[in-house]
Design a protein around this motif. Structure first.
Motif, short mmCIF file in Angstrom:
data_model
loop_
_atom_site.label_atom_id
_atom_site.label_comp_id
_atom_site.label_asym_id
_atom_site.label_seq_id
_atom_site.Cartn_x
_atom_site.Cartn_y
_atom_site.Cartn_z
N ARG A 110 0.82 -1.20 0.00
CA ARG A 110 0.00 0.00 0.00
C ARG A 110 0.86 1.26 0.00
NH1 ARG A 110 -2.86 -1.34 3.92
NH2 ARG A 110 -1.94 -0.10 5.60
N ASN A 111 1.92 1.25 0.78
CA ASN A 111 2.81 2.42 0.84
C ASN A 111 3.50 2.65 -0.51
OD1 ASN A 111 2.23 3.04 3.50
ND2 ASN A 111 3.91 1.82 4.32
N ILE A 112 3.92 1.57 -1.14
CA ILE A 112 4.54 1.69 -2.46
C ILE A 112 3.53 2.22 -3.48
CG2 ILE A 112 5.52 0.39 -4.40
CD1 ILE A 112 6.88 -1.42 -2.40
N PHE A 113 2.31 1.69 -3.38
CA PHE A 113 1.25 2.08 -4.30
C PHE A 113 0.94 3.57 -4.22
CE2 PHE A 113 -3.28 2.72 -5.27
CZ PHE A 113 -3.35 2.19 -6.55
N TYR A 114 0.88 4.11 -3.00
CA TYR A 114 0.51 5.52 -2.83
C TYR A 114 1.70 6.47 -2.77
CZ TYR A 114 -4.31 4.12 -2.01
OH TYR A 114 -5.57 3.62 -2.16
N PHE A 115 2.91 5.94 -2.77
CA PHE A 115 4.10 6.79 -2.67
C PHE A 115 4.17 7.84 -3.78
CE2 PHE A 115 8.61 7.69 -3.59
CZ PHE A 115 8.97 8.27 -2.38
N PRO A 116 3.93 7.47 -5.05
CA PRO A 116 3.95 8.51 -6.10
C PRO A 116 2.94 9.62 -5.87
CG PRO A 116 4.03 6.32 -7.07
CD PRO A 116 3.71 6.13 -5.62
N PHE A 117 1.78 9.27 -5.30
CA PHE A 117 0.77 10.30 -5.00
C PHE A 117 1.29 11.27 -3.95
CE2 PHE A 117 -2.69 11.76 -2.21
CZ PHE A 117 -3.36 12.57 -3.11
N TYR A 118 2.00 10.75 -2.95
CA TYR A 118 2.57 11.63 -1.93
C TYR A 118 3.56 12.61 -2.57
CZ TYR A 118 0.74 7.99 1.20
OH TYR A 118 -0.06 7.09 1.84
N ILE A 119 4.35 12.11 -3.51
CA ILE A 119 5.31 12.96 -4.22
C ILE A 119 4.57 14.04 -5.01
CG2 ILE A 119 7.12 13.05 -5.97
CD1 ILE A 119 7.96 11.72 -3.36
N LEU A 120 3.49 13.63 -5.68
CA LEU A 120 2.69 14.59 -6.44
C LEU A 120 2.14 15.69 -5.53
CD1 LEU A 120 0.67 12.16 -8.75
CD2 LEU A 120 2.38 13.83 -9.49
N ALA A 121 1.64 15.29 -4.36
CA ALA A 121 1.08 16.27 -3.41
C ALA A 121 2.15 17.24 -2.94
CB ALA A 121 0.45 15.54 -2.23
N ILE A 122 3.34 16.72 -2.66
CA ILE A 122 4.45 17.57 -2.21
C ILE A 122 4.83 18.58 -3.29
CG2 ILE A 122 6.91 17.61 -1.62
CD1 ILE A 122 6.44 14.91 -0.20
N ILE A 123 4.89 18.10 -4.54
CA ILE A 123 5.25 18.99 -5.65
C ILE A 123 4.20 20.09 -5.81
CG2 ILE A 123 5.53 19.13 -8.15
CD1 ILE A 123 6.71 16.30 -8.04
N ILE A 124 2.93 19.70 -5.74
CA ILE A 124 1.85 20.67 -5.91
C ILE A 124 1.92 21.77 -4.85
CG2 ILE A 124 -0.65 21.01 -5.74
CD1 ILE A 124 -0.95 18.23 -7.06
N PHE A 134 2.79 26.23 -11.31
CA PHE A 134 1.97 27.18 -12.05
C PHE A 134 2.01 28.53 -11.33
CE2 PHE A 134 -0.80 25.42 -8.83
CZ PHE A 134 -1.52 26.51 -8.38
N THR A 135 1.63 29.55 -12.05
CA THR A 135 1.48 30.89 -11.46
C THR A 135 0.18 31.49 -11.97
OG1 THR A 135 2.72 31.93 -13.26
CG2 THR A 135 3.96 31.31 -11.29
N ILE A 136 -0.41 32.36 -11.16
CA ILE A 136 -1.58 33.11 -11.58
C ILE A 136 -1.29 34.58 -11.34
CG2 ILE A 136 -4.04 33.52 -11.24
CD1 ILE A 136 -4.29 30.65 -10.24
N SER A 137 -1.06 35.29 -12.40
CA SER A 137 -0.69 36.70 -12.32
C SER A 137 -1.92 37.58 -12.46
CB SER A 137 0.32 37.04 -13.42
OG SER A 137 0.48 38.42 -13.57
N CYS A 138 -1.92 38.70 -11.76
CA CYS A 138 -3.02 39.65 -11.88
C CYS A 138 -3.10 40.23 -13.29
CB CYS A 138 -2.86 40.79 -10.87
SG CYS A 138 -3.08 40.29 -9.14
N GLU A 139 -1.96 40.29 -13.96
CA GLU A 139 -1.91 40.91 -15.29
C GLU A 139 -2.09 39.90 -16.42
OE1 GLU A 139 0.50 41.44 -12.91
OE2 GLU A 139 -0.47 43.33 -12.30
N THR A 140 -1.51 38.71 -16.29
CA THR A 140 -1.51 37.76 -17.41
C THR A 140 -2.32 36.49 -17.15
OG1 THR A 140 0.56 36.76 -16.59
CG2 THR A 140 0.74 38.58 -18.19
N GLY A 141 -2.79 36.30 -15.92
CA GLY A 141 -3.59 35.12 -15.63
C GLY A 141 -2.76 33.88 -15.35
#
Length: 214
Positions: A110-124, A134-141
Motif C-alpha cells: 500500500r505504501n509503495i502504491f501511494y508513494f507517487p501520489f505523496y510525491i505529487l502532493a508535495i510537488i503541488i 503554475f502561477t496566476i498573475s493579476c496581469e496575465t492570468g
C-alpha cells in the motif's frame, strides 16, 4: 469570452458526472467496495471539474484584483489535488472490481502504491513557495511552470502501471468490461498528451468523464 469557451469541455464533464452520480444513487449502486470507490471517483472528477471552472472564472477578464488572484490560487490547488488523486483511486477501483483489493491491504504494498501520489502532493504544494508548477498573475492570468511536466510524468507512470495490471488480470473480466476499464487509461494518455502540447481547450476532465460512461 475566450476563457468561457475554453471551459466548455469542463461544463460538459460536470453534466456527465452529475448524471452518473444521480444514476448511481437511483440504482443504489454504492454498497459494494467497488461501487463505493467508483462513486468516489465520480465525485473527485466532479470537484476537480468545478474547481477548474471556478478558477477560470477568477481570471477570465484581465487584469484581476489581488482578491480574485488569491481565490483563483485556492481553486487551482483544489483542482490539482483532486486531479492527481484520480489515477491512484481509479487503479484502486481496478483492484476492487477484479477481487484483488486484498493485495493493497499489505502495508508495504500500500505504501509503495501511494508513494507517487505523496510525491505529487508535495510537488503541488511546494508551488506555494517556488511557483514552479503554475502561477496566476493579476496581469496575465494562469501559466504553467517547469514542474508541470513532472506532474504529468508521475501521473503517466501510474497510468502505465494500471494499464499493465489490467492486462495481467484480463481473465477476471468479460472482453467488453476489460476494454471499458482499459479505455480510462487510453483516454487519459491521449488527453494528457493533447493537454500538455495544446492547452487551448481543457479536455482532460471531459475525456475522463466520458471514460466513466463506458
Amino acid at each position: 469570452m475566450y476563457m468561457y469557451s475554453k471551459l466548455i469541455f469542463d461544463y460538459v464533464a460536470c453534466a456527465i458526472l452529475l448524471i452518473i452520480i444521480a444514476s448511481l444513487f437511483v440504482k443504489q449502486l454504492y454498497k459494494s467496495l467497488a461501487d463505493k470507490i467508483f462513486m468516489v471517483i465520480n465525485i473527485i472528477f466532479l470537484v476537480a471539474s468545478l474547481a477548474d471552472i471556478l478558477m477560470g472564472f477568477m481570471y477570465a477578464r484581465l487584469p484581476i484584483t489581488r482578491g480574485r488572484q488569491i481565490v483563483a490560487y485556492i481553486f487551482a490547488y483544489i483542482y490539482f489535488t483532486f486531479r492527481v488523486s484520480t489515477i491512484p483511486v481509479y487503479t484502486a477501483y481496478i483492484y476492487a472490481i477484479s477481487g484483488t483489493y486484498y493485495r493493497l491491504k499489505n502495508k508495504f504494498v500500500r505504501n509503495i502504491f501511494y508513494f507517487p501520489f505523496y510525491i505529487l502532493a508535495i510537488i503541488i504544494f511546494s508551488n506555494v513557495i517556488n511557483h514552479k508548477v503554475f502561477t496566476i498573475s493579476c496581469e496575465t492570468g494562469y501559466s504553467r511552470g517547469p514542474y508541470m511536466s513532472i506532474l504529468y510524468g508521475i501521473s503517466m507512470l501510474y497510468a502505465l502501471f494500471g494499464t499493465f495490471y489490467i492486462i495481467t488480470i484480463k481473465k477476471y473480466f468479460t472482453s467488453e468490461k476489460w476494454i471499458a476499464l482499459l479505455s480510462m487509461y487510453i483516454l487519459l494518455f491521449a488527453s494528457a498528451i493533447w493537454q500538455h502540447i495544446n492547452s487551448r481547450y481543457l479536455i482532460e476532465m471531459f475525456s475522463s468523464a466520458l471514460s466513466l460512461l463506458l
